[in-house]
Design an enzyme around this catalytic site. Structure first.
Site, mmCIF file in Angstrom:
data_model
loop_
_atom_site.group_PDB
_atom_site.id
_atom_site.type_symbol
_atom_site.label_atom_id
_atom_site.label_comp_id
_atom_site.label_asym_id
_atom_site.label_seq_id
_atom_site.Cartn_x
_atom_site.Cartn_y
_atom_site.Cartn_z
ATOM 1 C CG HIS A 42 7.206 -10.361 23.634
ATOM 2 N ND1 HIS A 42 7.649 -10.395 22.791
ATOM 3 C CD2 HIS A 42 5.627 -9.403 23.663
ATOM 4 C CE1 HIS A 42 7.197 -9.608 22.214
ATOM 5 N NE2 HIS A 42 6.024 -8.049 22.614
ATOM 6 C CD GLU A 80 9.652 -15.101 23.357
ATOM 7 O OE1 GLU A 80 8.193 -14.573 23.307
ATOM 8 O OE2 GLU A 80 10.208 -14.840 21.901
ATOM 9 C CB CYS A 103 11.899 -9.914 20.088
ATOM 10 S SG CYS A 103 11.094 -9.645 21.717
ATOM 11 C CB CYS A 106 12.321 -12.351 23.836
ATOM 12 S SG CYS A 106 10.610 -11.699 24.649
#
Length: 154
Positions: A62, A64, A92, A95
């Site tokens: 992801h 992040e 999410c 993260c």
């Protein structure tokens, strides 16, 4: 690609979110869910990333998480206390956990994630000293996400 907007003051939340939005657009063009992230430290950009889960065949890639790794490498420290993460979509839970462990000082996100955002679980998922600001460039980010998912369905 979104046109460059010079109306945002340098070093403003909108300025950095616009850079994250460019990363999100690049992700969409590569077939990734359009999420982009920028990390700053004392108004200096130290990481710019986008989702790469498809490209890397890695569910943890992801924007992040990749930004945390890049920023920690840049600083030579696992802690990002003096840093701000600008991310187009609410992180999410995975993260948010990584952001907790990094002790990031501040998170600024554009659009809320009503299906997978960390706030569905709890606001306490983040480090207690982390501050959060949301809604920066939300209309543009929401439209990018809607367009991306509409293209997938057709």
């Amino acid at each position: 690609m979104t046109e460059v907007r010079n109306m945002y003051p340098l070093f403003s939340d909108e300025y950095y979110m616009q850079l994250a939005l460019y990363e999100a657009e690049a992700a969409a063009n590569a077939g990734e869910i359009p999420v982009g992230a920028v990390i700053t430290c004392r108004q200096r950009i130290i990481a710019k990333t986008r989702n790469q889960t498809e490209q890397l065949t890695d569910v943890t890639a992801h924007a992040e998480v990749l930004a945390i790794t890049a920023a920690a490498d840049y600083l030579g420290s696992k802690y990002l206390k003096d840093c701000t993460l600008y991310v187009t979509l609410e992180p999410c839970v995975m993260c948010a956990g990584a952001l907790y462990w990094s002790q990031i000082g501040r998170i600024v996100f554009g659009a809320s994630d009503e299906k997978r955002g960390y706030s569905l679980l709890s606001q306490n998922v983040l480090h207690p000293k982390t501050t959060v600001k949301k809604g920066i460039l939300e209309p543009e980010i929401t439209q990018l996400l809607k367009n991306f998912f509409q293209r997938l369905r057709t």
